[in-house]
Design a protein around this motif. Structure first.
Motif, PDB file in Angstrom:
ATOM      1  N   VAL A  16      -7.793   1.642   2.496  1.00  0.00           N
ATOM      2  CA  VAL A  16      -7.117   0.619   3.300  1.00  0.00           C
ATOM      3  C   VAL A  16      -7.054  -0.723   2.580  1.00  0.00           C
ATOM      4  O   VAL A  16      -6.322  -1.617   2.985  1.00  0.00           O
ATOM      5  CB  VAL A  16      -7.779   0.430   4.691  1.00  0.00           C
ATOM      6  CG1 VAL A  16      -7.597   1.685   5.540  1.00  0.00           C
ATOM      7  CG2 VAL A  16      -9.243   0.063   4.589  1.00  0.00           C
ATOM      8  N   GLU A  17      -7.847  -0.853   1.525  1.00  0.00           N
ATOM      9  CA  GLU A  17      -7.902  -2.133   0.826  1.00  0.00           C
ATOM     10  C   GLU A  17      -7.603  -1.949  -0.655  1.00  0.00           C
ATOM     11  O   GLU A  17      -7.754  -0.850  -1.187  1.00  0.00           O
ATOM     12  CB  GLU A  17      -9.310  -2.746   0.978  1.00  0.00           C
ATOM     13  CG  GLU A  17      -9.490  -3.370   2.347  1.00  0.00           C
ATOM     14  CD  GLU A  17     -10.941  -3.721   2.627  1.00  0.00           C
ATOM     15  OE1 GLU A  17     -11.743  -3.754   1.684  1.00  0.00           O
ATOM     16  OE2 GLU A  17     -11.255  -3.935   3.806  1.00  0.00           O
ATOM     17  N   THR A  18      -7.253  -3.036  -1.319  1.00  0.00           N
ATOM     18  CA  THR A  18      -7.061  -2.991  -2.764  1.00  0.00           C
ATOM     19  C   THR A  18      -8.421  -2.745  -3.417  1.00  0.00           C
ATOM     20  O   THR A  18      -9.435  -3.097  -2.822  1.00  0.00           O
ATOM     21  CB  THR A  18      -6.470  -4.328  -3.267  1.00  0.00           C
ATOM     22  OG1 THR A  18      -7.325  -5.365  -2.850  1.00  0.00           O
ATOM     23  CG2 THR A  18      -5.079  -4.541  -2.733  1.00  0.00           C
ATOM     24  N   PRO A  19      -8.515  -2.170  -4.605  1.00  0.00           N
ATOM     25  CA  PRO A  19      -7.387  -1.794  -5.470  1.00  0.00           C
ATOM     26  C   PRO A  19      -6.770  -0.430  -5.145  1.00  0.00           C
ATOM     27  O   PRO A  19      -5.763  -0.087  -5.739  1.00  0.00           O
ATOM     28  CB  PRO A  19      -8.045  -1.739  -6.857  1.00  0.00           C
ATOM     29  CG  PRO A  19      -9.446  -1.284  -6.578  1.00  0.00           C
ATOM     30  CD  PRO A  19      -9.819  -1.931  -5.261  1.00  0.00           C
ATOM     31  N   TYR A  20      -7.363   0.337  -4.223  1.00  0.00           N
ATOM     32  CA  TYR A  20      -6.878   1.710  -4.029  1.00  0.00           C
ATOM     33  C   TYR A  20      -5.899   1.872  -2.873  1.00  0.00           C
ATOM     34  O   TYR A  20      -5.314   2.935  -2.707  1.00  0.00           O
ATOM     35  CB  TYR A  20      -8.070   2.663  -3.839  1.00  0.00           C
ATOM     36  CG  TYR A  20      -9.002   2.654  -5.023  1.00  0.00           C
ATOM     37  CD1 TYR A  20      -8.550   3.080  -6.266  1.00  0.00           C
ATOM     38  CD2 TYR A  20     -10.308   2.192  -4.917  1.00  0.00           C
ATOM     39  CE1 TYR A  20      -9.380   3.058  -7.372  1.00  0.00           C
ATOM     40  CE2 TYR A  20     -11.151   2.168  -6.017  1.00  0.00           C
ATOM     41  CZ  TYR A  20     -10.682   2.600  -7.243  1.00  0.00           C
ATOM     42  OH  TYR A  20     -11.505   2.566  -8.337  1.00  0.00           O
ATOM     43  N   GLY A  21      -5.781   0.851  -2.037  1.00  0.00           N
ATOM     44  CA  GLY A  21      -4.892   1.023  -0.895  1.00  0.00           C
ATOM     45  C   GLY A  21      -4.438  -0.308  -0.342  1.00  0.00           C
ATOM     46  O   GLY A  21      -4.593  -1.352  -0.976  1.00  0.00           O
ATOM     47  N   GLY A  22      -3.889  -0.259   0.863  1.00  0.00           N
ATOM     48  CA  GLY A  22      -3.354  -1.461   1.490  1.00  0.00           C
ATOM     49  C   GLY A  22      -1.929  -1.732   1.018  1.00  0.00           C
ATOM     50  O   GLY A  22      -1.417  -1.080   0.099  1.00  0.00           O
ATOM     51  N   TYR A  23      -1.307  -2.714   1.662  1.00  0.00           N
ATOM     52  CA  TYR A  23       0.090  -3.035   1.357  1.00  0.00           C
ATOM     53  C   TYR A  23       0.321  -3.337  -0.135  1.00  0.00           C
ATOM     54  O   TYR A  23       1.284  -2.837  -0.726  1.00  0.00           O
ATOM     55  CB  TYR A  23       0.555  -4.193   2.256  1.00  0.00           C
ATOM     56  CG  TYR A  23       2.003  -4.555   2.055  1.00  0.00           C
ATOM     57  CD1 TYR A  23       3.017  -3.653   2.372  1.00  0.00           C
ATOM     58  CD2 TYR A  23       2.352  -5.798   1.535  1.00  0.00           C
ATOM     59  CE1 TYR A  23       4.347  -3.977   2.165  1.00  0.00           C
ATOM     60  CE2 TYR A  23       3.684  -6.130   1.333  1.00  0.00           C
ATOM     61  CZ  TYR A  23       4.678  -5.223   1.642  1.00  0.00           C
ATOM     62  OH  TYR A  23       5.992  -5.546   1.441  1.00  0.00           O
ATOM     63  N   PRO A  24      -0.572  -4.120  -0.797  1.00  0.00           N
ATOM     64  CA  PRO A  24      -0.324  -4.399  -2.214  1.00  0.00           C
ATOM     65  C   PRO A  24      -0.281  -3.136  -3.088  1.00  0.00           C
ATOM     66  O   PRO A  24       0.526  -3.036  -4.006  1.00  0.00           O
ATOM     67  CB  PRO A  24      -1.505  -5.298  -2.612  1.00  0.00           C
ATOM     68  CG  PRO A  24      -1.936  -5.939  -1.322  1.00  0.00           C
ATOM     69  CD  PRO A  24      -1.726  -4.879  -0.273  1.00  0.00           C
ATOM     70  N   LYS A  25      -1.129  -2.164  -2.788  1.00  0.00           N
ATOM     71  CA  LYS A  25      -1.145  -0.921  -3.571  1.00  0.00           C
ATOM     72  C   LYS A  25       0.139  -0.108  -3.309  1.00  0.00           C
ATOM     73  O   LYS A  25       0.720   0.478  -4.228  1.00  0.00           O
ATOM     74  CB  LYS A  25      -2.396  -0.120  -3.200  1.00  0.00           C
ATOM     75  CG  LYS A  25      -2.505   1.244  -3.844  1.00  0.00           C
ATOM     76  CD  LYS A  25      -2.724   1.193  -5.351  1.00  0.00           C
ATOM     77  CE  LYS A  25      -3.209   2.550  -5.871  1.00  0.00           C
ATOM     78  NZ  LYS A  25      -3.022   2.645  -7.334  1.00  0.00           N
ATOM     79  N   PHE A  26       0.585  -0.123  -2.064  1.00  0.00           N
ATOM     80  CA  PHE A  26       1.847   0.530  -1.688  1.00  0.00           C
ATOM     81  C   PHE A  26       2.996  -0.049  -2.526  1.00  0.00           C
ATOM     82  O   PHE A  26       3.824   0.683  -3.077  1.00  0.00           O
ATOM     83  CB  PHE A  26       2.053   0.310  -0.186  1.00  0.00           C
ATOM     84  CG  PHE A  26       3.436   0.570   0.333  1.00  0.00           C
ATOM     85  CD1 PHE A  26       3.855   1.853   0.638  1.00  0.00           C
ATOM     86  CD2 PHE A  26       4.318  -0.496   0.554  1.00  0.00           C
ATOM     87  CE1 PHE A  26       5.132   2.086   1.138  1.00  0.00           C
ATOM     88  CE2 PHE A  26       5.588  -0.276   1.050  1.00  0.00           C
ATOM     89  CZ  PHE A  26       5.998   1.026   1.333  1.00  0.00           C
ATOM     90  N   LEU A  69       2.365  -2.316  10.432  1.00  0.00           N
ATOM     91  CA  LEU A  69       2.923  -1.495   9.353  1.00  0.00           C
ATOM     92  C   LEU A  69       1.786  -0.764   8.648  1.00  0.00           C
ATOM     93  O   LEU A  69       1.674   0.444   8.732  1.00  0.00           O
ATOM     94  CB  LEU A  69       3.708  -2.374   8.376  1.00  0.00           C
ATOM     95  CG  LEU A  69       4.366  -1.639   7.213  1.00  0.00           C
ATOM     96  CD1 LEU A  69       5.399  -0.637   7.694  1.00  0.00           C
ATOM     97  CD2 LEU A  69       4.999  -2.623   6.237  1.00  0.00           C
ATOM     98  N   MET A  70       0.930  -1.515   7.963  1.00  0.00           N
ATOM     99  CA  MET A  70      -0.227  -0.902   7.304  1.00  0.00           C
ATOM    100  C   MET A  70      -1.265  -1.978   7.015  1.00  0.00           C
ATOM    101  O   MET A  70      -0.993  -3.164   7.186  1.00  0.00           O
ATOM    102  CB  MET A  70       0.189  -0.178   6.027  1.00  0.00           C
ATOM    103  CG  MET A  70       0.755  -1.070   4.962  1.00  0.00           C
ATOM    104  SD  MET A  70       1.303  -0.162   3.497  1.00  0.00           S
ATOM    105  CE  MET A  70       2.849   0.555   4.035  1.00  0.00           C
ATOM    106  N   ASN A  71      -2.430  -1.553   6.560  1.00  0.00           N
ATOM    107  CA  ASN A  71      -3.523  -2.500   6.319  1.00  0.00           C
ATOM    108  C   ASN A  71      -3.197  -3.445   5.166  1.00  0.00           C
ATOM    109  O   ASN A  71      -2.374  -3.133   4.311  1.00  0.00           O
ATOM    110  CB  ASN A  71      -4.805  -1.753   5.953  1.00  0.00           C
ATOM    111  CG  ASN A  71      -5.191  -0.755   7.003  1.00  0.00           C
ATOM    112  OD1 ASN A  71      -4.605   0.310   7.090  1.00  0.00           O
ATOM    113  ND2 ASN A  71      -6.157  -1.100   7.816  1.00  0.00           N
ATOM    114  N   ALA A  72      -3.920  -4.559   5.162  1.00  0.00           N
ATOM    115  CA  ALA A  72      -3.819  -5.556   4.091  1.00  0.00           C
ATOM    116  C   ALA A  72      -2.389  -6.087   3.929  1.00  0.00           C
ATOM    117  O   ALA A  72      -1.960  -6.450   2.836  1.00  0.00           O
ATOM    118  CB  ALA A  72      -4.358  -5.005   2.766  1.00  0.00           C
TER     119      ALA A  72
END
Ligand code: NAG
Ligand code: NAG
Ligand code: NAG
Ligand code: NAG
Ligand code: NAG
Length: 609
Positions: A94-104, A131-134
């Motif tokens: 849900v969070e960077t670096p592996y997820g969240g809006y920036p990773k999307f 929409l999604m996390n972060a």
């Protein structure tokens, strides 16, 4: 295997290589997708939603074995919005670096996802809610989410604040609402978007309504100069005022897995202390607050149906109702949360009504969130994309009857998860670090059912879902434990447990890196090409025992919070395929193959013995 589901789509696309005319566009159906957040399928929350029952379940089809493939908001939503498994989006957290809006965005998915593709097919696309996390007040324009005719997103830090939400519309700056109920705002915004869409009858629409209920309320407080510089206060969801006293006697269902006397689950779960009376009181309060918060989502369902009816387009509009992931409350002694492979977390609601969708039908065959995008493509008459990992769910009476009656329907759901954060949302303060990265497989069949998973600690779990639907007995441990030597290791498939685990392991091995609908939906064809095998029961044939026993086993080299390939042990290569001459009667290693080396190196580094 012939994809009968593809045929109508391919025919339609062959005929429609030219842009659709206005008359054709007018007949193309609309979609309204209502997406709840953290709503369970297993704890009966749908039973407390009268409009969902009357207007969707009774008027449409209820998919009772619908699963998310990652039981966590952001990875699950990204899978849904791309039609790809999380291992193919690499948005795994849900969070960077592996997820969240920036990773999307970083993965290029903002240019390659459902709303962008739908717009290029002539659809008007609208979205309101989470929409999604972060996705927050700092990064919302870096860049803006692409593909929307109209959008109005909830933003962090107040995405989960029920009474002080922050909304961000189209390309305008965020608007802070004070004492304005989030789900009611989402409802009004969705209805206004539908009005806009209906005014342009020459192009069909796809409207997503994504309220936060029944997610917990998060109130973020700044702690300037501190580490971290903010705090999150997690409390049960807040309902609209008019629902605050409903269901005074509702309580978490007391199934066998609720706060059991004997612990159940892999390593760290088997060590959890029993919940106190105080914990249980809180769990029941949380359960009621979730039901109360869902009443405002139930209002959305009614208003959406009314609006479509008034506009005369209810018969040409599909309504989908689902949730990004499920939720557990006290099962297996867990504090409330999500992220485990238990049924409460991975089984999610899916109800669909629309043109030709049978009313009052219940489907028990497995379907997943990665099937949703292909399903939309099928009903909207768009040719399926090659990068979809799922298959369309049939939505006609004939298609659904065929699915229910098929002896060879897809049985497996590939489950994956990556995290170090605690899957117990309400037990964060205890500082419990949990390596909750795992690969799982859920098998759903009329005659048998299993859930099998390998965690990054290399702990295993296996439940017989027919005799033990509450997942109280880990057969993997039982079969190995000296304390339970009297355990009957025969499975419902009439074969030794080791033969079963070898097959389930092989399924995970091929599916954990599968790409595309064929590889991800026909794993037996990958493992046993040319054999007439479509189901686990067929694959249990003794003649394949040595082959499966010899395959590399799913294991992890270490725990990571995201998809780091070299932490995830052996991978499938085509060189491991069964072939009659090579493998009958002897194992791969007897045949001189170093299976682990083989699987790690991949096919180009091979020297056959
Ligand atoms: C049980 O309650 C205690 C005291 O409020 C709390 O610290 C703990 O996190 C709770 N545990 C669970 C599993 O909910
Ligand atoms: C049983 O335990 C042994 C040694 O600990 C391990 O190698 C094996 O994979 C386990 N098998 C099963 C079916 O649990
Ligand atoms: C074990 O279970 C199988 C299948 O249910 C049954 O046929 C068999 O008799 C059982 N064996 C023992 C020793 O109880
Ligand atoms: C989590 O995994 C990492 C890497 O494999 C390991 O170093 C750490 O000790 C594990 N933590 C726990 C709590 O098991
Ligand atoms: C997934 O993303 C992470 C973080 O950017 C990266 O380190 C990793 O190599 C990627 N995994 C794969 C399999 O591409």
């Amino acid at each position: 295997m012939v994809h009968t589901a593809f045929l109508p789509v391919l025919l339609v696309s062959a005929l429609c290589n030219v842009a659709p005319t206005i008359a054709e566009k007018q007949t193309r159906p609309n979609v309204v997708f209502i997406l709840a957040d953290d709503q369970d399928a297993k704890l009966n929350s749908l039973d407390y939603m009268p409009n969902v029952q009357e207007l969707l379940v009774d008027q449409g089809t209820h998919f009772k074995s619908h699963y998310c493939t990652v039981a966590w908001c952001c990875p699950s939503r990204v899978s849904m919005w791309t039609g790809k498994a999380a291992h193919n989006t690499n948005v795994t957290n849900v969070e960077t670096p592996y997820g969240g809006y920036p990773k999307f965005v970083q993965e290029g998915l903002n240019d390659n996802w459902v709303p962008v593709w739908l717009q290029s097919e002539g659809y008007q696309t609208y979205y309101t809610g989470k929409l999604m996390n972060a996705h927050n007040v700092v990064n919302y324009f870096q860049p803006f989410p692409k593909g929307f005719t109209g959008s109005d997103f909830l933003l962090d830090p107040n995405t989960y604040n029920y009474i002080n939400p922050i909304f961000q519309r189209n390309k305008l700056p965020p608007v802070y609402h004070t004492n304005d109920y989030s789900t009611d705002l989402v409802r009004k915004k969705a209805l206004a978007f539908m009005d806009d869409a209906i005014k342009k009858p020459d192009s069909p629409f796809f409207v997503t309504v994504a309220p936060i209920a029944p997610h917990s309320d998060y109130t973020v407080t700044l702690n300037i100069g501190g580490d971290p510089p903010y705090g999150v206060n997690i409390t049960p969801p807040v309902s609209a005022d008019e629902y605050k006293d409903l269901f005074p006697d509702a309580a978490v269902p007391r199934g066998p897995s609720f706060n059991p006397d004997v612990p159940s689950g892999v390593d760290w779960i088997a060590e959890l202390p029993q919940l106190s009376a105080e914990n249980i009181t809180y769990n029941d309060l949380l359960y009621r607050q979730r039901l109360r918060a869902l009443q405002s989502v139930d209002e959305i369902v009614k208003d959406v149906v009314d609006k479509l009816e008034q506009a005369g387009i209810l018969d040409n509009t599909y309504i989908f109702y689902s949730s990004d992931n499920g939720y557990h409350i006290g099962q297996h002694r867990l504090a409330p949360g999500k992220g485990c492979g238990f049924e409460e977390d991975i089984n999610v609601p899916l109800v669909v009504r629309g043109p030709g969708v049978p009313a009052g039908k219940v489907i028990t065959r497995s379907t997943t969130h990665t099937d949703l995008a292909p399903t939309w493509w099928q009903i909207l008459g768009i040719p399926l994309r090659e990068d979809f990992d799922g298959m369309p769910i049939p939505l006609t009476d004939a298609g659904l009857t065929e699915l229910e009656e098929s002896k060879r329907a897809k049985e497996h759901i590939q489950i994956e998860f990556w995290s170090k954060s605690n899957p117990q949302e309400y037990n964060q303060d205890q500082g419990l670090e949990v390596n909750s990265t795992y690969k799982g497989i859920r098998i759903v069949s009329e005659d048998y059912g299993f859930y099998y998973a390998v965690w990054c600690s290399n702990s295993h779990e296996l439940y017989d879902m027919k005799s033990d639907p509450s997942q109280m007995t880990n057969l993997y441990a039982a079969s190995n434990s000296t304390a339970t030597t009297s355990y009957n290791t025969s499975t419902p498939l009439g074969r030794p447990l080791s033969a079963l685990t070898a097959r389930l392991d092989a399924l995970i091995l091929t599916l954990k890196t599968c790409k595309g609908a064929t590889a991800c939906t026909e794993p037996w064809n990958t493992l046993l090409p040319g054999e007439d095998v479509y189901t686990l029961a067929e694959a249990m044939d003794e003649k394949y025992d040595d082959y499966f026993a010899g395959l590399p086993k799913v294991e992890f080299d270490r725990c990571e919070e995201g998809y780091i390939a070299d932490a995830e042990g052996p991978v499938w290569t085509e060189q491991l395929e069964w072939s009659e001459g090579d493998f009958v009667g002897r194992s791969l290693s007897e045949a001189g193959w170093d299976v682990n080396m083989l699987a790690r190196k991949g096919r180009h580094a091979l020297n056959r013995p």
